[in-house]
Design a protein around this motif. Structure first.
Motif, short mmCIF file in Angstrom:
data_model
loop_
_atom_site.label_atom_id
_atom_site.label_comp_id
_atom_site.label_asym_id
_atom_site.label_seq_id
_atom_site.Cartn_x
_atom_site.Cartn_y
_atom_site.Cartn_z
N GLY A 131 16.68 134.40 101.61
CA GLY A 131 17.09 134.30 100.22
C GLY A 131 16.76 132.97 99.59
N SER A 132 17.34 132.70 98.43
CA SER A 132 17.04 131.48 97.68
C SER A 132 17.51 130.23 98.40
CB SER A 132 17.69 131.55 96.29
OG SER A 132 19.09 131.71 96.41
N ASN A 133 18.47 130.37 99.31
CA ASN A 133 18.94 129.23 100.09
C ASN A 133 18.15 129.05 101.39
OD1 ASN A 133 19.84 131.44 101.46
ND2 ASN A 133 21.97 130.79 101.63
N LEU A 134 17.08 129.86 101.54
CA LEU A 134 16.20 129.82 102.71
C LEU A 134 16.95 130.16 103.99
CD1 LEU A 134 13.95 126.72 101.90
CD2 LEU A 134 13.79 129.08 101.08
N ARG A 135 17.98 130.94 103.85
CA ARG A 135 18.73 131.45 105.00
C ARG A 135 18.57 132.97 105.05
NH1 ARG A 135 18.71 128.24 108.41
NH2 ARG A 135 20.29 129.44 109.53
N PRO A 136 18.75 133.57 106.22
CA PRO A 136 18.61 135.03 106.33
C PRO A 136 19.58 135.76 105.42
CG PRO A 136 18.63 134.02 108.50
CD PRO A 136 19.00 132.94 107.54
N VAL A 137 19.07 136.81 104.77
CA VAL A 137 19.91 137.65 103.91
C VAL A 137 20.67 138.64 104.80
CG1 VAL A 137 19.91 139.33 102.03
CG2 VAL A 137 18.29 137.41 102.00
N PRO A 138 22.00 138.74 104.67
CA PRO A 138 22.78 139.61 105.56
C PRO A 138 22.57 141.08 105.24
CG PRO A 138 24.19 138.63 103.89
CD PRO A 138 22.85 137.97 103.75
N PRO A 139 22.72 141.95 106.23
CA PRO A 139 22.57 143.40 106.00
C PRO A 139 23.48 143.93 104.91
CG PRO A 139 22.64 142.93 108.35
CD PRO A 139 22.97 141.64 107.65
N SER A 140 24.65 143.34 104.75
CA SER A 140 25.59 143.83 103.74
C SER A 140 25.01 143.71 102.33
CB SER A 140 26.91 143.05 103.81
OG SER A 140 26.69 141.66 103.60
N TRP A 141 24.16 142.72 102.10
CA TRP A 141 23.54 142.54 100.78
C TRP A 141 22.64 143.73 100.46
CZ3 TRP A 141 18.56 141.86 98.78
CH2 TRP A 141 18.49 141.38 97.47
N PHE A 142 21.84 144.14 101.45
CA PHE A 142 20.94 145.27 101.24
C PHE A 142 21.72 146.57 101.04
CE2 PHE A 142 18.39 142.17 103.57
CZ PHE A 142 17.25 142.12 102.77
N GLU A 143 22.83 146.69 101.75
CA GLU A 143 23.66 147.89 101.61
C GLU A 143 24.24 147.98 100.20
OE1 GLU A 143 26.54 147.57 104.68
OE2 GLU A 143 25.06 147.76 106.30
N GLU A 144 24.69 146.85 99.66
CA GLU A 144 25.26 146.84 98.32
C GLU A 144 24.19 147.13 97.27
OE1 GLU A 144 27.57 146.63 94.97
OE2 GLU A 144 28.14 146.93 97.08
N ILE A 145 23.01 146.54 97.44
CA ILE A 145 21.91 146.78 96.52
C ILE A 145 21.51 148.26 96.55
CG2 ILE A 145 19.42 146.42 96.20
CD1 ILE A 145 20.90 144.22 94.94
N SER A 146 21.45 148.83 97.74
CA SER A 146 21.10 150.25 97.86
C SER A 146 22.11 151.13 97.15
CB SER A 146 21.02 150.63 99.34
OG SER A 146 20.72 152.00 99.49
N ASN A 147 23.38 150.79 97.29
CA ASN A 147 24.43 151.56 96.62
C ASN A 147 24.33 151.42 95.10
OD1 ASN A 147 27.01 153.04 96.45
ND2 ASN A 147 27.86 151.06 95.84
N GLN A 148 24.11 150.19 94.63
CA GLN A 148 24.01 149.96 93.19
C GLN A 148 22.78 150.64 92.57
OE1 GLN A 148 25.43 148.75 90.53
NE2 GLN A 148 27.34 148.09 91.48
N SER A 149 21.71 150.80 93.37
CA SER A 149 20.46 151.36 92.83
C SER A 149 20.62 152.79 92.33
CB SER A 149 19.36 151.28 93.88
OG SER A 149 19.04 149.94 94.18
N ASN A 150 21.60 153.50 92.84
CA ASN A 150 22.02 154.75 92.20
C ASN A 150 20.89 155.78 92.08
OD1 ASN A 150 23.95 156.40 90.90
ND2 ASN A 150 23.39 155.63 88.87
N PHE A 151 20.07 155.90 93.12
CA PHE A 151 18.95 156.83 93.03
C PHE A 151 19.39 158.30 93.05
CE2 PHE A 151 16.09 153.27 93.55
CZ PHE A 151 15.00 153.68 92.78
N ASP A 152 20.66 158.56 93.29
CA ASP A 152 21.15 159.93 93.09
C ASP A 152 21.05 160.34 91.63
OD1 ASP A 152 21.71 160.27 95.75
OD2 ASP A 152 23.84 159.76 95.58
N ALA A 153 21.02 159.34 90.74
CA ALA A 153 20.92 159.62 89.30
C ALA A 153 19.49 159.54 88.79
CB ALA A 153 21.79 158.63 88.53
#
Length: 489
Positions: A131-153
């Motif tokens: 990420g922007s802090n040059l540290r690994p992005v946690p799996p929870s971030w991707f899970e939240e983004i996937s949920n927000q993306s709302n591709f069911d709609a």
């Protein structure tokens, strides 16, 4: 159409610098960076950037690095090259007649032009990174983004709209960057994997759906798709669409001129590649129609030196005017920071001529008459470019990068391109970049004189084809292979 990226080829992309097409799935990285070393710099302080104000740090900033011969040897203006190699066309070319249909294509959609599975590729492609802090992005971030993306709609809104400002188009609904590996040249800044493309002010778009919170909208432009902020778009009705499409078109040929309304309030900056509907002419000005968040017309003023009415025939004057504007650009991966990368520079340069080009480098390389360099030596490539290339109408292609052929000068094949950096390799085999970071005029051996230059990555070694985008595609004979679209010289 969507603009995507080959993750496995990111090193090649970094050398040239264009968003390309669908990535391989990004493997989860080893989530570790080496321990940071104590930062002692010119200020004499350890880790001075922790919590101090910039004016208190006192760091001496570097100014200029080593010169690159091509950039000193060849004038970084199109004037001499257009005067020697350019032409004034008598007529509009065939490719210019279809511009309106391509530009307004999003308003012809009744449903998303891609299947949901294709549009949602980033949710499968990105499972790790930094990420922007040059540290690994946690799996929870991707899970939240996937949920927000709302591709069911996906495909439930199906609305036609215009953009209210210039915007980034993101692969995921977030402003946050994602880097493959910040430690490796070409895998860190500026190559944010989520930067898909960009979209102009008041450009026609099609809206598929929004995130669950409504903050982001998934859109299709005439050349790309992805996420933009919902407050940057306005839904338009059929009456507005008809009015816009029937209006005469004003094509912008100057970047960054402030457009103002009747009360002299700033509305937006002009940008080459922008097209706006004409309201009327007044003396030395065009008055054009733009639309706000309430679908209400705002008339803004553009001086005639910054635009022209209708698509222009290819001509020397406009090539110089537009090209020299674009040569002022610094490099912007996927259009970040309002800048351009290699393919968006070429695309925008020819929009005022009514020539529609795709957004990414691979698609641009297939436009028009394509001539393959397969099995050619470097000398044969140069000979082919000189004999078959049409200056200012020919794209030279290598994986991840496109260059505009501007003709020969002092017997050199010259190109105009927006370029990130020259590949280097040290004695221990560590790769790096000598950063160019801007639009330049050069040969296909740019940077060959630099220390640690990597000769295997010379542009000329890597070019694969050229295509004359103003020519009709070659028709295959019965004996030609069905899959082949490239001509051997």
């Amino acid at each position: 159409m969507k603009t995507t990226m080959w993750m496995s080829g990111i090193l090649l992309m970094a050398l040239g610098g264009c968003s390309t097409h669908t990535p391989d799935l990004l493997p989860t990285p080893k989530l570790s960076l080496p321990p940071s070393k104590t930062d002692v710099n010119q200020s004499g302080l350890e880790d001075p950037f922790c919590c101090m104000l910039p004016q208190d740090i006192g760091v001496k900033l570097p100014e200029f690095g080593p010169k690159v011969n091509d950039l000193d040897r060849f004038e970084q203006s199109l004037v001499p090259y257009v005067e020697q190699n350019g032409v004034d066309r008598d007529n509009l070319l065939e490719v210019q007649t279809a511009f309106d249909a391509r530009y307004y294509a999003p308003w012809s959609y009744g449903a998303p032009p891609e299947k949901r599975e294709n549009a949602s590729w980033p949710l499968r492609a990105f499972r790790g990174g930094y990420g922007s802090n040059l540290r690994p992005v946690p799996p929870s971030w991707f899970e939240e983004i996937s949920n927000q993306s709302n591709f069911d709609a996906y495909g439930t809104l199906n609305q036609k709209a215009v953009t209210l400002r210039w915007m980034d188009i993101r692969a995921l609904p977030t402003d946050k960057p994602l880097y493959k590996n910040p430690e490796k040249a070409g895998d860190g800044y500026p190559f944010d994997l989520l930067q898909n493309s960009s979209v102009n002010y008041n450009e026609p778009i099609f809206v598929s759906h929004t995130t669950k919170d409504g903050a982001w909208s998934y859109i299709f432009t005439n050349n790309a798709s992805g996420w933009v902020k919902s407050d940057g778009i306005s839904i338009v009705d059929n009456q507005t669409i008809t009015s816009i499409q029937k209006s005469d078109k004003v094509f912008i040929i100057e970047d960054n001129f402030p457009m103002r309304d009747a009360k002299n309030r700033f509305i937006a900056y002009t940008r080459i590649g922008m097209i706006l509907p004409l309201e009327r002419e007044e003396g030395d000005n065009y008055l054009v129609k733009t639309y706000d968040q309430n679908n209400i017309v705002t008339v803004v003023t553009i001086p005639k030196h910054s635009a022209h009415l209708g698509a222009s025939k290819i001509n020397k004057k406009d090539l110089i005017t537009i090209g020299n504007q674009l040569l002022k650009n610094t490099y912007g991966w996927g259009g970040m920071y309002g800048e351009r990368d290699c393919s968006s520079m070429i695309r925008d340069m020819f929009a005022p001529f009514g020539i529609w080009l795709p957004r990414n480098s691979a698609a641009q390389s297939r436009k028009g008459e394509v001539i393959s360099f397969a099995k050619f030596s470097n000398d044969e490539k140069l000979a082919a470019i000189k004999s078959k290339g049409v200056p200012f109408e020919t794209i030279i292609y290598l994986k991840g990068h496109v260059l505009l052929y501007i003709g020969t000068y002092q017997d050199n094949v010259l190109v105009m391109h927006n370029f990130w950096g020259v590949r280097t390799v040290d004695n221990e085999g560590n790769t790096g970049r000598h950063i160019i970071g801007r639009a330049v005029i050069s040969t296909l051996e740019l940077g060959a004189e630099l220390d640690n230059y990597d000769p295997t990555m010379k542009l000329l070694n890597r070019v694969e084809s050229m295509n004359i985008f103003t020519h009709a595609p070659l028709k295959l004979t019965r004996n030609a292979k069905a899959a082949s679209t490239k001509k051997q010289l």
